[in-house]
Design a protein around this motif. Structure first.
Motif, PDB file in Angstrom:
ATOM      1  N   UNK A 169       0.806  -1.224   0.000  1.00 36.60           N
ATOM      2  CA  UNK A 169       0.000   0.000   0.000  1.00 36.60           C
ATOM      3  C   UNK A 169       0.838   1.274   0.000  1.00 36.60           C
ATOM      4  N   UNK A 170       1.917   1.302   0.775  1.00 36.20           N
ATOM      5  CA  UNK A 170       2.753   2.505   0.840  1.00 36.20           C
ATOM      6  C   UNK A 170       3.463   2.750  -0.488  1.00 36.20           C
ATOM      7  N   UNK A 171       3.923   1.683  -1.135  1.00 31.21           N
ATOM      8  CA  UNK A 171       4.598   1.843  -2.425  1.00 31.21           C
ATOM      9  C   UNK A 171       3.608   2.332  -3.474  1.00 31.21           C
ATOM     10  N   UNK A 172       2.421   1.729  -3.514  1.00 32.67           N
ATOM     11  CA  UNK A 172       1.407   2.149  -4.492  1.00 32.67           C
ATOM     12  C   UNK A 172       1.016   3.610  -4.277  1.00 32.67           C
ATOM     13  N   UNK A 173       0.851   3.997  -3.029  1.00 36.40           N
ATOM     14  CA  UNK A 173       0.495   5.393  -2.732  1.00 36.40           C
ATOM     15  C   UNK A 173       1.599   6.339  -3.187  1.00 36.40           C
ATOM     16  N   UNK A 174       2.841   5.960  -2.936  1.00 37.35           N
ATOM     17  CA  UNK A 174       3.959   6.831  -3.318  1.00 37.35           C
ATOM     18  C   UNK A 174       4.034   7.005  -4.833  1.00 37.35           C
ATOM     19  N   UNK A 175       3.854   5.918  -5.583  1.00 33.74           N
ATOM     20  CA  UNK A 175       3.889   6.001  -7.049  1.00 33.74           C
ATOM     21  C   UNK A 175       2.716   6.837  -7.564  1.00 33.74           C
ATOM     22  N   UNK A 176       1.541   6.605  -7.029  1.00 33.80           N
ATOM     23  CA  UNK A 176       0.363   7.369  -7.472  1.00 33.80           C
ATOM     24  C   UNK A 176       0.533   8.855  -7.190  1.00 33.80           C
ATOM     25  N   UNK A 177       1.072   9.180  -6.025  1.00 33.54           N
ATOM     26  CA  UNK A 177       1.260  10.582  -5.663  1.00 33.54           C
ATOM     27  C   UNK A 177       2.329  11.233  -6.531  1.00 33.54           C
ATOM     28  N   UNK A 178       3.405  10.512  -6.811  1.00 32.69           N
ATOM     29  CA  UNK A 178       4.497  11.057  -7.618  1.00 32.69           C
ATOM     30  C   UNK A 178       4.046  11.359  -9.043  1.00 32.69           C
ATOM     31  N   UNK A 179       3.281  10.422  -9.633  1.00 31.94           N
ATOM     32  CA  UNK A 179       2.934  10.525 -11.054  1.00 31.94           C
ATOM     33  C   UNK A 179       1.478  10.922 -11.298  1.00 31.94           C
ATOM     34  N   UNK A 180       0.730  11.146 -10.206  1.00 33.12           N
ATOM     35  CA  UNK A 180      -0.692  11.538 -10.288  1.00 33.12           C
ATOM     36  C   UNK A 180      -1.459  10.476 -11.078  1.00 33.12           C
ATOM     37  N   UNK A 181      -1.604   9.308 -10.503  1.00 33.98           N
ATOM     38  CA  UNK A 181      -2.220   8.159 -11.159  1.00 33.98           C
ATOM     39  C   UNK A 181      -3.408   7.637 -10.355  1.00 33.98           C
ATOM     40  N   UNK A 182      -4.304   6.877 -11.005  1.00 27.86           N
ATOM     41  CA  UNK A 182      -5.399   6.232 -10.277  1.00 27.86           C
ATOM     42  C   UNK A 182      -4.910   4.995  -9.530  1.00 27.86           C
ATOM     43  N   UNK A 183      -5.846   4.292  -8.921  1.00 26.72           N
ATOM     44  CA  UNK A 183      -5.504   3.052  -8.234  1.00 26.72           C
ATOM     45  C   UNK A 183      -5.048   2.003  -9.242  1.00 26.72           C
ATOM     46  N   UNK A 184      -4.058   1.162  -8.875  1.00 31.38           N
ATOM     47  CA  UNK A 184      -3.704   0.029  -9.741  1.00 31.38           C
ATOM     48  C   UNK A 184      -4.906  -0.885  -9.938  1.00 31.38           C
ATOM     49  N   UNK A 185      -4.900  -1.604 -11.062  1.00 31.26           N
ATOM     50  CA  UNK A 185      -6.028  -2.476 -11.384  1.00 31.26           C
ATOM     51  C   UNK A 185      -5.948  -3.810 -10.658  1.00 31.26           C
ATOM     52  N   UNK A 186      -4.765  -4.190 -10.201  1.00 28.07           N
ATOM     53  CA  UNK A 186      -4.565  -5.481  -9.568  1.00 28.07           C
ATOM     54  C   UNK A 186      -3.766  -5.307  -8.280  1.00 28.07           C
ATOM     55  N   UNK A 187      -3.738  -6.375  -7.495  1.00 26.41           N
ATOM     56  CA  UNK A 187      -2.917  -6.363  -6.278  1.00 26.41           C
ATOM     57  C   UNK A 187      -1.452  -6.136  -6.639  1.00 26.41           C
ATOM     58  N   UNK A 188      -0.803  -5.275  -5.890  1.00 25.45           N
ATOM     59  CA  UNK A 188       0.600  -4.949  -6.147  1.00 25.45           C
ATOM     60  C   UNK A 188       1.472  -6.128  -5.731  1.00 25.45           C
ATOM     61  N   UNK A 189       2.371  -6.526  -6.638  1.00 20.08           N
ATOM     62  CA  UNK A 189       3.298  -7.628  -6.377  1.00 20.08           C
ATOM     63  C   UNK A 189       4.617  -7.046  -5.874  1.00 20.08           C
ATOM     64  N   UNK A 190       5.083  -7.494  -4.710  1.00 15.27           N
ATOM     65  CA  UNK A 190       6.313  -6.968  -4.106  1.00 15.27           C
ATOM     66  C   UNK A 190       7.331  -8.089  -3.965  1.00 15.27           C
ATOM     67  N   UNK A 191       8.554  -7.828  -4.429  1.00 13.89           N
ATOM     68  CA  UNK A 191       9.654  -8.788  -4.294  1.00 13.89           C
ATOM     69  C   UNK A 191      10.724  -8.181  -3.387  1.00 13.89           C
ATOM     70  N   UNK A 192      11.240  -8.985  -2.490  1.00 17.19           N
ATOM     71  CA  UNK A 192      12.249  -8.541  -1.525  1.00 17.19           C
ATOM     72  C   UNK A 192      13.637  -8.882  -2.040  1.00 17.19           C
ATOM     73  N   UNK A 193      14.527  -7.879  -1.972  1.00 19.44           N
ATOM     74  CA  UNK A 193      15.943  -8.095  -2.257  1.00 19.44           C
ATOM     75  C   UNK A 193      16.732  -7.687  -1.015  1.00 19.44           C
ATOM     76  N   UNK A 194      17.125  -8.671  -0.229  1.00 12.11           N
ATOM     77  CA  UNK A 194      17.892  -8.366   0.979  1.00 12.11           C
ATOM     78  C   UNK A 194      19.268  -7.809   0.629  1.00 12.11           C
ATOM     79  N   UNK A 195      19.816  -8.263  -0.498  1.00 14.22           N
ATOM     80  CA  UNK A 195      21.139  -7.807  -0.951  1.00 14.22           C
ATOM     81  C   UNK A 195      20.985  -7.298  -2.385  1.00 14.22           C
ATOM     82  N   UNK A 196      20.416  -6.121  -2.497  1.00 11.68           N
ATOM     83  CA  UNK A 196      20.078  -5.582  -3.811  1.00 11.68           C
ATOM     84  C   UNK A 196      21.251  -4.910  -4.494  1.00 11.68           C
ATOM     85  N   UNK A 197      22.045  -4.184  -3.725  1.00 12.94           N
ATOM     86  CA  UNK A 197      23.064  -3.336  -4.338  1.00 12.94           C
ATOM     87  C   UNK A 197      24.293  -3.282  -3.451  1.00 12.94           C
ATOM     88  N   UNK A 198      25.476  -3.509  -4.032  1.00 11.92           N
ATOM     89  CA  UNK A 198      26.691  -3.380  -3.222  1.00 11.92           C
ATOM     90  C   UNK A 198      26.955  -1.933  -2.833  1.00 11.92           C
TER      91      UNK A 198
END
Length: 313
Positions: free
Chosen positions: A236-265
């Motif tokens: 929910x927080x990610x979807x809200x942030x994207x919608x607020x940044x780009x002025x968008x409506x609600x996503x049509x589907x449940x947001x899929x979130x993937x975790x990267x514990x070690x994303x970037x060195x």
């Protein structure tokens, strides 16, 4: 020879070894190859949830890119991103960014197609000899983030332990948001600066070339750290942030979130790889700027060093 990890670095290493006739086995604990060149199927198409794109400056990696392009696996995407920050919205021009119509995992699958790769096959231990899970081998390569490699290493392998523990990593969450239609314009990718949630947003339909109304958002390390053990709760927080940044409506589907514990060195380790007298090598994008090209170069260079050691050439 055993290569542990079937991401870009591991398969670059394994392919180079195989091409000169050195027997090599690749072990991958996940259910598929790719590592952080990751794609997930959603609504009949692949969505890139790991690396966002590729850039090319290294001649060797450029040759691999030409191979992928000839196979129809890569395409030029864009050299222009947006940047959002306190000063508002502006365009930034950088290097050409390359994308993969079938998803970035398809590129790693292409490297793996002629290699003996076993997925869903975790390695438990690397000990002096070297031995992998009690079986002797000529050498072993750990092609994964240092914090994942460290638990595998026997304490007696002091040089390898130092090499993996010298690395530093930050986490991220990647979220795929599908909308009813393409309700935005002028966006291919966007760097998001000084934001509590977002670090990068990419138009997945644009970079893949199929026009799907899908955005992929990557979060800041601090935000990701709060949700590493419950990534779905961050949707929910990610979807809200994207919608607020780009002025968008609600996503049509449940947001899929993937975790990267070690994303970037976060610590650039000296050299392009580690190889010690115990026969243990370490490769990955911790050895340079955090990008796919670095991972490929690390695996390739380590393979050349192993060839020289094993053949005396």
């Amino acid at each position: 020879m055993v290569v542990v990890g079937a991401g870009l670095a591991g398969l670059a290493c394994a392919r180079e070894l195989a091409q000169v006739g050195i027997p090599v086995r690749v072990r991958e604990r996940g259910r598929s190859v790719g590592g952080r060149m990751a794609s997930r199927r959603s609504a009949g198409r692949a969505v890139d949830l790991g690396a966002a794109y590729l850039t090319v400056s290294d001649p060797g990696f450029a040759a691999v890119m030409r191979e992928w392009r000839a196979a129809g696996l890569t395409r030029e995407w864009t050299d222009t991103f947006l940047a959002f920050g306190h000063e508002g919205r502006r365009e930034v021009v950088g290097p050409m960014r390359w994308a993969a119509p079938r998803g970035l995992r398809s590129l790693v699958e292409h490297l793996a197609r002629t290699l003996p790769v076993r997925v869903d096959h975790p390695v438990r231990s690397v000990r002096p000899g070297p031995t992998v899970d009690g079986q002797p081998c000529a050498a072993v390569v750990l092609a994964m983030p240092g914090p994942q490699a460290a638990p595998l290493l026997d304490p007696a392998l002091t040089a390898a332990n130092r090499a993996v523990r010298a690395q530093g990593w930050s986490p991220s969450l990647a979220a795929a948001l599908r909308f009813p239609d393409r309700c935005w314009s002028g966006l291919r990718g966007a760097f998001v600066n000084d934001h509590p949630v977002l670090a990068l947003v990419c138009d997945d339909g644009d970079r893949r070339g199929d026009g799907a109304p899908v955005l992929v958002a990557h979060t800041t390390p601090d935000f990701a750290a709060e949700y590493l053990h419950r990534p779905d709760a961050a949707a929910p927080a990610i979807a809200h942030a994207v919608r607020e940044l780009l002025v968008l409506p609600e996503p049509a589907e449940e947001v899929c979130v993937h975790r990267w514990a070690y994303a970037k060195p976060t610590v650039e380790v000296a050299g392009t790889y580690h190889l010690d007298t115990d026969g243990v090598g370490v490769a990955g994008d911790a050895f340079g700027a955090p990008r796919a090209q670095t991972a490929w170069r690390s695996g390739h260079d380590l393979a050349r060093a192993l060839v020289a050691r094993l053949t005396g050439q």
